[in-house]
Design a protein around this motif. Structure first.
Motif, short mmCIF file in Angstrom:
data_model
loop_
_atom_site.label_atom_id
_atom_site.label_comp_id
_atom_site.label_asym_id
_atom_site.label_seq_id
_atom_site.Cartn_x
_atom_site.Cartn_y
_atom_site.Cartn_z
N TYR A 128 0.70 -8.63 15.59
CA TYR A 128 -0.51 -9.56 15.07
C TYR A 128 -0.29 -10.75 15.69
CZ TYR A 128 -3.47 -12.42 12.23
OH TYR A 128 -4.47 -13.16 12.17
N GLN A 174 -5.54 -7.21 4.69
CA GLN A 174 -6.85 -6.33 4.34
C GLN A 174 -6.72 -4.90 4.43
OE1 GLN A 174 -10.15 -7.82 6.84
NE2 GLN A 174 -11.38 -5.96 6.60
N THR A 216 -12.84 -0.20 13.02
CA THR A 216 -11.71 -1.06 13.49
C THR A 216 -11.00 -0.78 14.96
OG1 THR A 216 -9.92 0.15 12.53
CG2 THR A 216 -11.03 -1.58 11.31
N GLN A 274 -5.90 -5.98 14.53
CA GLN A 274 -7.35 -6.53 15.11
C GLN A 274 -7.26 -7.90 15.94
OE1 GLN A 274 -10.33 -4.86 14.03
NE2 GLN A 274 -8.37 -3.29 13.91
N SER A 275 -6.17 -8.29 16.06
CA SER A 275 -6.03 -9.07 16.97
C SER A 275 -5.89 -9.01 18.41
CB SER A 275 -4.68 -10.28 16.55
OG SER A 275 -3.56 -9.63 16.86
N THR A 283 -4.55 -4.42 7.65
CA THR A 283 -4.43 -5.29 8.86
C THR A 283 -4.28 -6.50 8.41
OG1 THR A 283 -5.53 -5.81 10.85
CG2 THR A 283 -6.78 -5.76 9.00
N TYR A 284 -3.82 -7.48 9.17
CA TYR A 284 -3.40 -8.80 8.92
C TYR A 284 -4.86 -9.81 9.43
CZ TYR A 284 1.52 -7.78 7.91
OH TYR A 284 2.37 -7.20 7.39
N ASN A 285 -4.91 -10.92 8.47
CA ASN A 285 -5.68 -11.85 9.16
C ASN A 285 -5.06 -13.46 9.16
OD1 ASN A 285 -6.06 -13.19 6.62
ND2 ASN A 285 -7.24 -11.52 6.05
N HIS A 286 -5.52 -14.55 9.81
CA HIS A 286 -4.94 -15.62 10.35
C HIS A 286 -4.37 -16.39 8.72
CE1 HIS A 286 -8.97 -16.91 9.30
NE2 HIS A 286 -8.45 -18.17 9.11
N HIS A 287 -4.89 -16.18 7.79
CA HIS A 287 -4.40 -16.54 6.57
C HIS A 287 -2.95 -15.91 6.17
CE1 HIS A 287 -8.18 -18.43 5.71
NE2 HIS A 287 -8.75 -17.37 5.72
N ASP A 288 -2.56 -14.90 6.68
CA ASP A 288 -1.54 -14.12 6.35
C ASP A 288 -0.04 -14.75 6.96
OD1 ASP A 288 -2.54 -12.44 4.63
OD2 ASP A 288 -3.36 -11.25 6.07
#
Length: 498
Positions: free
Chosen positions: A461, A2, A188, A423-424, A216-221
């Motif tokens: 992350y 993201q 953020t 962001q984690s 940034t990353y999210n859990h889908h990555d």
């Protein structure tokens, strides 16, 4: 992945869309208003009596359009238009004229109270705010926060610096923020993150002619980011980590880094540590290889052999600041042609002799917390906290290192590459040893042939993601660094199965 944007990037994209592409600003304003009204109507806001507090910039124009759309749906709405009308943007002037035709109640005096409203829409300031709020405008923000109404912020909570997250005098504390096209860096980072509430990103048709410079990353990555493990392999296939750590009767950090490297999949891990730590480490982590040294008798030839054995080096956890630490760090930087992760007391040693970095001819990752970064840069902790991204990026570029600046929102800055903002993670991870675990995770992923420029942000992350899972299981008050190591398997196994 993201993308996250600065205020200048967002302004560029706005201008590109309206002036180059030809999509008028008023159209974008209407689409923004529609997105906010859609969110207001989803049921989380009490729309019995709504106040839309607007400034005279384009953010205020969004707010006026929102009020008009609410009025058309027979919602009781009032506009408070505050500030200097001489500063109104052309689009906002046009929205004011349109609102007059719809007979929307508009008050141009500062409110004395806002306690009678069930929902307040904050459209006072947008992302362009770069000065401290004072006077009547400061008082209005205080009234919004004291209202007990549900608060929705348009694009960004008024009073948040879009680039740093700093509070500019005062800031609206929102239940939700509907932001447009991209998430802004300012919410953020702390303290701005605490004011944004739930963040909704609305696509209103803004065109980006280049990639933003932060992400940034999210859990889908995660699954696609982790290194592959080939079936036809052996322990040598997954790399060799040399952990140079510990000092007399201080072996916990060495244990945490080494075990974390093993748990993320490194093939072999060797600890280089004072002789006195040998028995404890071997009893706690029998899988580890161990090469002891006698303090004040560093064998440089032996150390160079270990460097040649390794795929990646960790140096610093628990070493203390000493002549030995300086000698070992100097030898590693001068001799290694593999990635080096400098942490803890090796960073403090480096702060006292920054020219040591000039010896390096390989990839360097540094992992300072705020105190260590203050010593490295000769800046105050407060200055760094208020400029996390800029500080990390400047140090990385100046010294040609990957800088992992650890804070509640950790920054990973890499020369000539986009900057990662994590962001984690959670405040349960603010406990001794978690940084040593992160260092081990970074080393373990590099050992498995993940490039250092990718391993650093992925590790940050992953580390936070594990911390979030552990917090759900044990609670934030009870977390230990060793719990994060124990949680590695669950996260990695879930990624393998997904």
């Amino acid at each position: 992945m993201q993308y996250l944007v600065t205020s200048s990037e967002m302004k560029h994209f706005d201008t590109q869309t309206s002036q180059t592409i030809g999509l008028p600003s008023l159209v974008l304003m209407e689409r923004a208003a529609l997105a906010v009204v859609e969110q207001l109507k989803k049921g989380q806001f009490n729309l019995h009596k709504v106040a839309v507090v607007c400034g005279y910039g384009n953010n205020g124009g969004d707010g006026i359009a929102i009020a008009r759309l609410l009025k058309l749906q027979h919602i009781n709405v009032i506009i408070y238009l505050v500030g200097d009308p001489n500063l109104a943007s052309p689009e906002t002037r046009q929205q004011i004229n349109i609102a007059q035709h719809y007979n929307i109640t508009t008050i141009t005096q500062s409110p004395k109270t806002l306690v009678n409203y069930t929902t307040i829409v904050d459209a006072l300031f947008g992302i362009g705010l770069n000065r401290n709020i004072t006077g009547d405008l400061l008082q209005i923000i205080k009234l919004i926060n004291q209202s007990n109404a549900d608060i929705l912020a348009v694009d960004i909570p008024s009073g948040i610096c879009a680039d740093t997250g700093k509070i500019l005098g005062a800031a609206v504390k929102a239940k939700q923020t509907v932001t447009f096209a991209y998430q802004k860096i300012g919410f953020t980072l702390y303290p701005g993150h605490e004011f944004a509430g739930e963040i909704i990103i609305a696509d209103i048709g803004i065109y980006a002619d280049k990639k933003p410079e932060h992400y940034t990353y999210n859990h889908h990555d995660l699954a696609r980011l982790l290194p592959d493990r080939q079936n036809y392999s052996n322990k040598g296939s997954f790399g060799k980590v040399l952990v140079i750590a510990g000092s007399q009767n201080m072996c916990g950090a060495a244990y945490l880094s080494a075990k974390a490297a093993y748990k993320v999949g490194a093939g072999l891990v060797r600890i280089y540590t004072p002789e006195c730590n040998r028995d404890v480490l071997l009893s706690q982590l029998p899988e580890v290889l161990l090469t002891p040294y006698i303090p004040n008798q560093i064998d440089s030839d032996q150390l160079k052999q270990l460097i040649n054995w390794a795929s990646v080096i960790v140096i610093g956890p628990g070493m203390g600041i000493s002549t030995d630490t300086h000698k070992i760090l100097s030898c590693v930087l001068a001799s290694a042609n593999i990635p080096i992760i400098i942490d803890a007391d090796a960073l403090n040693t480096l702060a006292n002799d920054i020219d040591l970095l000039k010896q390096a001819h390989t990839t360097i990752i540094i992992t300072p917390h705020l105190g260590e970064m203050a010593r490295l840069t000769l800046q105050s902790i407060d200055t760094i906290k208020n400029n996390l991204v800029a500080t990390a990026k400047a140090f990385a570029e100046k010294n040609q290192v990957i800088c992992v600046l650890k804070d509640a929102k950790t920054i990973v800055a890499t020369p000539q590459k986009p900057t990662y903002i994590n962001q984690s993670g959670n405040n349960g991870m603010a406990t001794g040893g978690t940084g040593d675990v992160l260092t081990g995770i970074i080393a373990g992923l590099i050992a498995q042939h993940l490039p250092a420029t990718q391993a650093a942000p992925v590790s940050v992350y992953l580390h936070g993601l594990i911390g979030d899972a552990v917090a759900k299981k044990l609670g934030k008050h009870s977390m230990l660094a060793s719990d994060i190591i124990d949680g590695i398997s669950d996260i990695l196994n879930n990624q393998t199965l997904s």
